[in-house]
Structures are given as structure tokens and as C-alpha cells.
Design an enzyme around this catalytic site. Sequence first.
Site, PDB file in Angstrom:
ATOM      1  N   CYS A 131       0.761  -1.318   0.031  1.00 25.24           N
ATOM      2  CA  CYS A 131       0.010   0.204   0.076  1.00 25.24           C
ATOM      3  C   CYS A 131       0.703   1.460   0.007  1.00 25.24           C
ATOM      4  O   CYS A 131       1.593   1.369   0.850  1.00 25.24           O
ATOM      5  CB  CYS A 131      -0.868   0.071   1.293  1.00 25.24           C
ATOM      6  SG  CYS A 131      -1.912   1.298   1.342  1.00 25.24           S
ATOM      7  N   THR A 267     -11.074  -0.412  -9.512  1.00 27.99           N
ATOM      8  CA  THR A 267     -11.605   0.800  -9.953  1.00 27.99           C
ATOM      9  C   THR A 267     -12.813   0.485 -10.773  1.00 27.99           C
ATOM     10  O   THR A 267     -13.565   1.239 -10.938  1.00 27.99           O
ATOM     11  CB  THR A 267     -10.721   1.682 -10.600  1.00 27.99           C
ATOM     12  OG1 THR A 267      -9.449   1.646  -9.678  1.00 27.99           O
ATOM     13  CG2 THR A 267     -11.031   3.063 -10.976  1.00 27.99           C
TER      14      THR A 267
HETATM   15  C1  LIG Z   1      -9.973   3.515  -3.458  1.00 30.07           C
HETATM   16  C2  LIG Z   1      -9.096   2.268  -3.402  1.00 30.07           C
HETATM   17  C3  LIG Z   1      -8.776   1.614  -2.134  1.00 30.07           C
HETATM   18  C4  LIG Z   1      -7.897   0.595  -2.306  1.00 30.07           C
HETATM   19  N1  LIG Z   1      -7.697  -0.237  -1.050  1.00 30.07           N
HETATM   20  C5  LIG Z   1      -6.863  -1.217  -1.074  1.00 30.07           C
HETATM   21  C6  LIG Z   1      -6.607  -1.929   0.435  1.00 30.07           C
HETATM   22  O1  LIG Z   1      -7.159  -1.704   1.201  1.00 30.07           O
HETATM   23  N2  LIG Z   1      -5.787  -2.873   0.175  1.00 30.07           N
HETATM   24  C7  LIG Z   1      -5.090  -3.315  -1.008  1.00 30.07           C
HETATM   25  O2  LIG Z   1      -4.453  -4.328  -1.042  1.00 30.07           O
HETATM   26  N3  LIG Z   1      -5.159  -2.825  -2.102  1.00 30.07           N
HETATM   27  C8  LIG Z   1      -6.207  -1.779  -2.265  1.00 30.07           C
HETATM   28  N4  LIG Z   1      -6.500  -0.900  -3.333  1.00 30.07           N
HETATM   29  C9  LIG Z   1      -5.686  -1.457  -4.494  1.00 30.07           C
HETATM   30  C10 LIG Z   1      -6.587  -2.308  -5.304  1.00 30.07           C
HETATM   31  O3  LIG Z   1      -7.173  -3.602  -4.862  1.00 30.07           O
HETATM   32  C11 LIG Z   1      -5.962  -2.766  -6.858  1.00 30.07           C
HETATM   33  O4  LIG Z   1      -4.791  -3.561  -6.369  1.00 30.07           O
HETATM   34  C12 LIG Z   1      -5.643  -1.662  -7.702  1.00 30.07           C
HETATM   35  O5  LIG Z   1      -6.562  -0.588  -7.668  1.00 30.07           O
HETATM   36  C13 LIG Z   1      -5.423  -2.186  -9.130  1.00 30.07           C
HETATM   37  O6  LIG Z   1      -6.616  -2.463  -9.622  1.00 30.07           O
HETATM   38  P1  LIG Z   1      -7.707  -1.714 -10.417  1.00 30.07           P
HETATM   39  O7  LIG Z   1      -6.847  -0.669 -11.319  1.00 30.07           O
HETATM   40  O8  LIG Z   1      -8.634  -2.479 -10.958  1.00 30.07           O
HETATM   41  O9  LIG Z   1      -8.252  -0.843  -9.588  1.00 30.07           O
HETATM   42  C14 LIG Z   1      -7.154   0.284  -3.380  1.00 30.07           C
HETATM   43  C15 LIG Z   1      -7.515   0.674  -4.660  1.00 30.07           C
HETATM   44  C16 LIG Z   1      -8.462   1.923  -4.713  1.00 30.07           C
HETATM   45  C17 LIG Z   1      -8.620   2.411  -6.156  1.00 30.07           C
END
Ligand SMILES: Cc1cc2nc3c(=O)[nH]c(=O)nc-3n(C[C@H](O)[C@H](O)[C@H](O)COP(=O)(O)O)c2cc1C
Length: 303
Positions: A131, A267
Site C-alpha cells: 500500500c 476501480t
Molecule cells: C480506492 C481504493 C482503495 C484501495 N484499497 C486497497 C486496500 O485496502 N488493500 C489493498 O491491498 N489494495 C487496495 N487498493 C488497490 C486495489 O485492490 C488494486 O490492487 C488496484 O486498484 C489495481 O486494480 P484496479 O486498477 O482494477 O483498481 C485500493 C484501490 C483503490 C482504488
Amino acid sequence: MNNIDMSVDLNGLKLKNPVTVASGTFGFGEEYAEFIDLNQIGAISVKGLTLKPKEGNPPPRLYETPMGLLNSIGLQNPGVEVFIKKYIPYLRQFDTKIIANINGANLEEYMEMARILDKEDIDSIELNISCPNVKDGGLAFGTNPEVVRNIVTEIRNCTSKHLIVKLSPNVTDIKEIALIVEECGANAISLINTVAGMAIDIEKQKAVVERKIAGLSGPAVKPIAIRKVFEVASVVNIPILGMGGILNGNDAVEFALAGASAIAIGTGNFINPNASIETVEGIRSYLMRKKYSKYTKIIGLVK
Ligand SMILES: Cc1cc2nc3c(=O)[nH]c(=O)nc-3n(C[C@H](O)[C@H](O)[C@H](O)COP(=O)(O)O)c2cc1C
């Protein structure tokens, strides 16, 4: 041919289909259950959990960029005890697997989380060492190979649950880190977490979020994510849960062809709450069109 086998086994975590939802983008499923049938999703990775409740970072915490989203949530969550008492029973009503995403400010906190959840009714632990939005722990753990070795070894000793380790794209050589994770006994690897990014408000002449650096997600990061999946798949034997910018079945198929055994929508859920269900259907139509009887046949076809 509508009886396509969509199931996949992530080295001990059996999913009815390869579509899961990414941690932090789906809460604990409650808000989405009003719109979609959670029984149709392979697994739900819940909001990143910490030992104690966490308020997260001050607002603003989200900022839209062309084809992407910058977030600086900072792991806001109600804490592991509320998850155990309230959300595990809630999620168990549905026929989907529960992945608990765990976070700690230090090694001891990560270990305590793993020990606590080892006794609970969950299907997998996802160790988030990637993170970018917290001061302690997070990315600091996931970018140093020797720290990764230490934390994964310790967590493996704390739990016999299925263990997924979530990697950061913000490293020079993700293959080196993935090999260590495999060697230390993880069942699977998830990637990518968000890409460290920054945006500036030119009127205020300051960064748009207080911590300045935030995490970029959404379609903007998809080619980076696919490259990372491809690279990691070329060196490890454990399965990969791929994510980063997936919006639909075609995106998911790209990840599968690059070597992901399953995928997560993150997302994309904000853009279309039905994205996960539509992705299951999109993968199925691709398999039908290409005349495959099993989803697993397309994993890693691109060499
Ligand atoms: C608003 C938000 C909150 C997130 N919170 C976490 C989290 O608590 N733990 C985690 O491992 N990844 C977290 N992520 C990362 C996502 O799980 C994912 O790995 C990352 O967004 C890439 O995928 P995407 O492009 O489909 O969103 C978060 C992403 C977003 C956008």
C-alpha cells in the site's frame, strides 16, 4: 456449448469462476449486494484490515486522472474484530470465497492479524505489503527483498490458511520479489497494487492529496499490470491473481493470456457496479467463440 467449465484452483483456493473483486474497491460487499448478485463472483477481497479501526487519511482522498484514479485512502477500515463479528457472517450468506486483506504498521501487527484470522471462517489471507498510502508498513515492506523474505516467512508460520501475497509494481525487479514469496511458502501472488503517482493543483500550487504521493489505478495502469503479470508468470509456479485496470471480459482475457490464473476488478466497480458479473459473461463468450471447454486452457498462452 454453454457448459463451459469456468472454475479455477488457485493452489488450494477453489473458485467457481476466475473473477474476484479487489480489496478496497468493494467494501465488505454490502453496498454492492443491492445492485448485483454476489453469488456470481468467484471471491471477494475485503477492504484492507488492520488490528484496530483506522480513520485513514484526511480528505480529499480521491482524484480522477485521464483513464485513472489517484487514491490516498490510507486503509480506512473498522478493524479486524468488527470484520470477524459483523462481516464474516454477512459474507457467508453468499456462495463466494472470502479473502481477508491484512495490513500492519510493523511485523508484529501483521503477525497478530494472521494469528487472529487463522482461527476464523475465511478462505484466504491476502498479505498487503504494497500500500503506497500509509506512513508505516505498506510499501516499505514490499519493496525490499530481504524484508519481504522475513515477513512472508513469519506470516507463513502464523497461519495454515491459504496465503496470497500482494505485490507492488513500484519496484525495479518484481520477478526477484515474486520468487522470494514463492520460496517462503505463499500459495499465490496478487498483483498489481496501485502505481505510486502524483497530481498537482496549479491554482493552489500544491499536491492534490495531503500525503502528496498517491496510488494510481484504473485503465491507465493496465499495460503496466499486464507486463508485471507476464514477467512474474515467467518465473514462478504458483498462481497469479491479476489486477489493474480491468473493466470487462476482454481485459480479463488479456490478463489470463499473460499468465493470470484469476483476475480482480477494482476501480472498474466504481465505473460500473455490474462490471464483475459482466466480466464473467465476457470471459465465457470469449471461450465459446474460441471453442474452449475450460477457462484454465487459456492461462499463460502468451509466452
Ligand atoms: C480506492 C481504493 C482503495 C484501495 N484499497 C486497497 C486496500 O485496502 N488493500 C489493498 O491491498 N489494495 C487496495 N487498493 C488497490 C486495489 O485492490 C488494486 O490492487 C488496484 O486498484 C489495481 O486494480 P484496479 O486498477 O482494477 O483498481 C485500493 C484501490 C483503490 C482504488
